[in-house]
Design a protein around this motif. Structure first.
Motif, PDB file in Angstrom:
ATOM      1  N   ALA A 193       0.818  -1.214   0.000  1.00 48.52           N
ATOM      2  CA  ALA A 193       0.000   0.000   0.000  1.00 48.52           C
ATOM      3  C   ALA A 193       0.851   1.264   0.000  1.00 48.52           C
ATOM      4  N   LYS A 194       2.082   1.193   0.500  1.00 46.07           N
ATOM      5  CA  LYS A 194       2.943   2.372   0.567  1.00 46.07           C
ATOM      6  C   LYS A 194       3.225   2.981  -0.808  1.00 46.07           C
ATOM      7  N   LEU A 195       3.023   2.221  -1.863  1.00 47.78           N
ATOM      8  CA  LEU A 195       3.216   2.777  -3.202  1.00 47.78           C
ATOM      9  C   LEU A 195       2.297   3.971  -3.446  1.00 47.78           C
ATOM     10  N   ALA A 196       1.155   3.998  -2.765  1.00 42.44           N
ATOM     11  CA  ALA A 196       0.188   5.084  -2.970  1.00 42.44           C
ATOM     12  C   ALA A 196       0.762   6.445  -2.613  1.00 42.44           C
ATOM     13  N   LEU A 197       1.780   6.489  -1.764  1.00 45.07           N
ATOM     14  CA  LEU A 197       2.349   7.758  -1.303  1.00 45.07           C
ATOM     15  C   LEU A 197       3.508   8.238  -2.176  1.00 45.07           C
ATOM     16  N   VAL A 198       3.919   7.440  -3.135  1.00 44.37           N
ATOM     17  CA  VAL A 198       5.049   7.806  -3.977  1.00 44.37           C
ATOM     18  C   VAL A 198       4.598   8.801  -5.054  1.00 44.37           C
ATOM     19  N   GLU A 199       5.115  10.016  -4.981  1.00 45.94           N
ATOM     20  CA  GLU A 199       4.828  11.020  -6.005  1.00 45.94           C
ATOM     21  C   GLU A 199       5.736  10.793  -7.193  1.00 45.94           C
ATOM     22  N   GLN A 200       5.220  11.099  -8.378  1.00 44.98           N
ATOM     23  CA  GLN A 200       5.997  10.871  -9.591  1.00 44.98           C
ATOM     24  C   GLN A 200       5.761  11.984 -10.600  1.00 44.98           C
ATOM     25  N   ALA A 201       6.735  12.171 -11.462  1.00 45.65           N
ATOM     26  CA  ALA A 201       6.647  13.180 -12.513  1.00 45.65           C
ATOM     27  C   ALA A 201       7.471  12.710 -13.701  1.00 45.65           C
ATOM     28  N   ILE A 202       7.097  13.173 -14.861  1.00 48.71           N
ATOM     29  CA  ILE A 202       7.851  12.921 -16.087  1.00 48.71           C
ATOM     30  C   ILE A 202       8.445  14.246 -16.555  1.00 48.71           C
TER      31      ILE A 202
END
Length: 316
Positions: free
Chosen positions: A53-62
């Motif tokens: 579930a911790k993946l939900a907190l990972v912010e990402q950008a391209i």
């Protein structure tokens, strides 16, 4: 007139959405949607919010962001996937060149390992040996049976076959997930005094507003996204999306509850939805949103008109 109110992409499967004003429609979905996967360092089996579930907190950008918004733009040499999460420093993927075997649901194939830095970052964050890999399949080239970088077209319930030619990267089943604001409002009204559920729980790509009654999209056979001066983008609604336990995880706190699955079981189960043949889904299935394929490539943006085409009869 229905319009697109939100567009969302998830470059790393399971991580936080990137909300965009405009998206490039590709064979595998919106540009770069689910093109990266976090996997176990040893077996290469993928992680999702179902088991991390911790993946939900990972912010990402391209970077540059134009890669997400413009169809056919050339990828510059300094293009990057940028990640950050609570208590973990910002990291940029290292564009690794090593290939490795990975497992995503039924698919066993080859992806690109993004290198030691990205691996160390996810290993620290998840607390277990992990790696980040990138999808290598090139749409429209070799058949998946002969190319280990491409995923076979996933099986949908019998009789719900997708349009020939559709492809996916690391999406679960089909390239696009469409939901509507009216249906979310209908669900939240059914929740009564319980806390409202945000659209983030359902991880859609295309959110449509002004559709009228909740769940009116059940009658859509297809829809066209239009704006003056541009060629319309056409989508076929293939199969209703049966929902899993990820929808019960608060995407900000990671707290897990019983909703919305408990309420969906009362209003969106096979017993309530007579148009869905019961033999084609598990008996406990509940539904929210529709999985779709694009009938060609192009560009869509927030504010574009959505013109539905209704079915002539029941789904067969």
């Amino acid at each position: 007139m229905p319009t697109i109110s939100s567009l969302r992409v998830y470059p790393v499967k399971g991580c936080k959405a990137i909300c965009i004003d405009q998206g490039a429609v590709k064979e595998t979905g919106l540009a770069y949607d689910r093109h990266w996967l976090v996997v176990t360092a040893d077996s290469g089996r993928f992680f999702s919010q179902r088991n991390e579930a911790k993946l939900a907190l990972v912010e990402q950008a391209i970077h540059p962001p134009e890669l997400l918004t413009t169809a056919g733009v050339e990828v510059p040499p300094d293009a990057e996937l940028i990640l950050k999460a609570p208590n973990v420093p910002l990291v940029k993927n290292s564009n690794g060149s090593d290939e490795r075997h990975v497992i995503c649901w039924e698919w066993k194939g080859v992806a690109r390992d993004e290198g030691a830095e990205a691996s160390a970052w996810f290993s620290e964050y998840l607390g277990k040996p992990s790696s980040l890999v990138r999808f290598l399949g090139r749409p429209g080239t070799n058949d998946a049976a002969a190319d280990p970088t491409k995923r076979r077209r996933p099986v949908v319930p019998a009789g719900w076959g997708a349009i020939p030619g559709h492809e996916i990267a690391f999406s679960d089943r089909l390239p696009f997930l469409m939901t509507t604001e009216a249906s979310l409002q209908g669900l939240n009204e059914a929740l009564g005094k319980q806390e409202a559920v945000p659209m983030e729980r359902f991880r859609p790509n295309i959110v449509v507003s002004d559709t009228g009654e909740p769940f009116s999209e059940d009658a859509w056979e297809a829809f066209s996204v239009q704006r003056p001066g541009h060629t319309p983008c056409k989508f076929k609604t293939v199969v209703p999306c049966d929902r899993c336990k990820v929808t019960t995880t608060n995407q900000e706190t990671l707290k897990v509850g019983k909703e919305p699955l408990q309420t969906l079981a009362k209003i969106r189960s096979l017993d309530q939805l007579s148009f869905i043949p019961k033999e084609r889904f598990p008996s406990h299935a509940v539904f929210f949103g529709w999985l779709c394929v694009a009938m060609g490539q192009g560009s869509i943006r927030v504010g574009d008109e959505v013109v539905p085409s209704l079915r002539d009869g029941p789904i067969k």
